[in-house]
Design a protein around this motif. Structure first.
Motif, PDB file in Angstrom:
ATOM      1  N   ALA A   1       0.828  -1.207   0.000  1.00  0.00           N
ATOM      2  CA  ALA A   1       0.000   0.000   0.000  1.00  0.00           C
ATOM      3  C   ALA A   1       0.861   1.255   0.000  1.00  0.00           C
ATOM      4  O   ALA A   1       0.560   2.236  -0.692  1.00  0.00           O
ATOM      5  CB  ALA A   1      -0.930  -0.007   1.213  1.00  0.00           C
TER       6      ALA A   1
ATOM      7  N   LEU B   1       1.125   4.317  -2.920  1.00  0.00           N
ATOM      8  CA  LEU B   1       0.906   5.740  -2.648  1.00  0.00           C
ATOM      9  C   LEU B   1       2.143   6.563  -2.987  1.00  0.00           C
ATOM     10  O   LEU B   1       2.044   7.615  -3.640  1.00  0.00           O
ATOM     11  CB  LEU B   1       0.521   5.937  -1.185  1.00  0.00           C
TER      12      LEU B   1
ATOM     13  N   SER C   1      -8.115  -0.089   6.434  1.00  0.00           N
ATOM     14  CA  SER C   1      -7.328  -0.364   5.238  1.00  0.00           C
ATOM     15  C   SER C   1      -5.846  -0.086   5.461  1.00  0.00           C
ATOM     16  O   SER C   1      -5.458   0.815   6.217  1.00  0.00           O
ATOM     17  CB  SER C   1      -7.849   0.500   4.092  1.00  0.00           C
TER      18      SER C   1
ATOM     19  N   ASP D   1      -4.144   1.365   3.464  1.00  0.00           N
ATOM     20  CA  ASP D   1      -3.918   2.725   2.966  1.00  0.00           C
ATOM     21  C   ASP D   1      -3.741   3.715   4.110  1.00  0.00           C
ATOM     22  O   ASP D   1      -3.079   4.745   3.951  1.00  0.00           O
ATOM     23  CB  ASP D   1      -5.080   3.177   2.081  1.00  0.00           C
TER      24      ASP D   1
ATOM     25  N   ARG E   1      -0.682   6.479   4.350  1.00  0.00           N
ATOM     26  CA  ARG E   1      -0.851   7.927   4.538  1.00  0.00           C
ATOM     27  C   ARG E   1      -0.014   8.439   5.706  1.00  0.00           C
ATOM     28  O   ARG E   1       0.505   9.560   5.665  1.00  0.00           O
ATOM     29  CB  ARG E   1      -2.331   8.265   4.742  1.00  0.00           C
TER      30      ARG E   1
END
Length: 245
Positions: free
Chosen positions: A22, A26, A213, A215, A219
């Motif tokens: 992930a 990103l 998630s 994600d 972040r």
């Protein structure tokens, strides 16, 4: 907040799935130059194709082998001349009650979760010292703050990651190197698949029903990386809003 990421050379261990994958996705969108390591080369190669990375940008890497971790970092230097971020992400969590005496699993957690991080530091630190810049991002866990039945050895390894990272933070000040610990709670990854104890696995499945998630982790990494060079985000601990512990 994505400034200060474009063009950074980022090495990620455990990049073939979960948090590492992930994060790679990103950071690729944000313009980082990635060099990815994991044991499962086929999955790394598939990810590299999706992200339009060169074939040389992936290296089959078992973090329990110091020489393989060194080869991963050396590849980044060969390709890009530097290493700006070392994300020590690879980890396993075969949790069990101590009385089950799963000693081989204890050894595996120590080798991957502690030695793997230290091997990443050993490989990248001389590069960053020479550059007089860089950032280590080491993955710990909420379990590194709070231990529960069945999670004793895993929690111990993640507490060790936090201690190692804090010692590193203090030692690398003369070299302008930043050190970040990321401590996730229940995040959806393959980590729970490594649990062989049926009772602990059942309890963990309940906890991970509320998992967020991967994600979310990506972040957090992006946030820590994007800070100006004079700002050192030392630890981020995060959980699902619904997770009580």
């Amino acid at each position: 907040m994505t400034e200060n990421i474009q063009g950074k050379v980022v090495v990620i261990t455990g990049a073939s799935s979960g948090l590492g994958e992930a994060t790679a996705r990103l950071l690729a969108l944000q313009g980082a130059k990635l060099v990815l390591g994991a044991r499962r080369l086929d999955r790394l190669q598939s990810l590299a194709r999706e992200l339009n990375l060169a074939d040389q940008a992936v290296v089959q890497t078992d973090v329990t082998d110091r020489h393989q971790v060194q080869q991963l970092v050396d590849r980044a230097v060969d390709l890009h001349g530097r290493v700006d971020v070392m994300l020590n992400n690879a980890g396993v969590m075969p949790s069990a009650m101590l009385e089950r005496l799963h000693v081989d699993e204890w050894d595996r957690m120590i080798d991957v979760n502690i030695k793997g991080v230290m091997y990443g530091i050993a490989a990248a630190l001389p590069v960053m010292q020479k550059q007089k810049s860089g950032q280590f991002i080491n993955v710990a866990s909420v379990a590194g703050h709070k231990v529960g039945p069945g999670g004793t050895v895993y929690a111990a390894t993640k507490h060790a990651v936090r201690v190692i990272s804090e010692g590193l933070r203090q030692e690398v000040k003369p070299y302008n190197i930043r050190t970040t610990i990321v401590s996730p709670g229940a995040v959806a990854t393959e980590l729970t698949d490594t649990i062989t104890d049926p009772d602990v696995a059942a309890g963990m499945r309940q906890v991970y029903e509320q998992a967020i998630s991967a994600d979310s982790f990506a972040r957090v990494v992006s946030f820590a990386m994007s800070q100006p060079e004079d700002v050192d985000i030392n630890e981020v601990l995060f959980r699902p809003t619904s997770q009580a512990y």
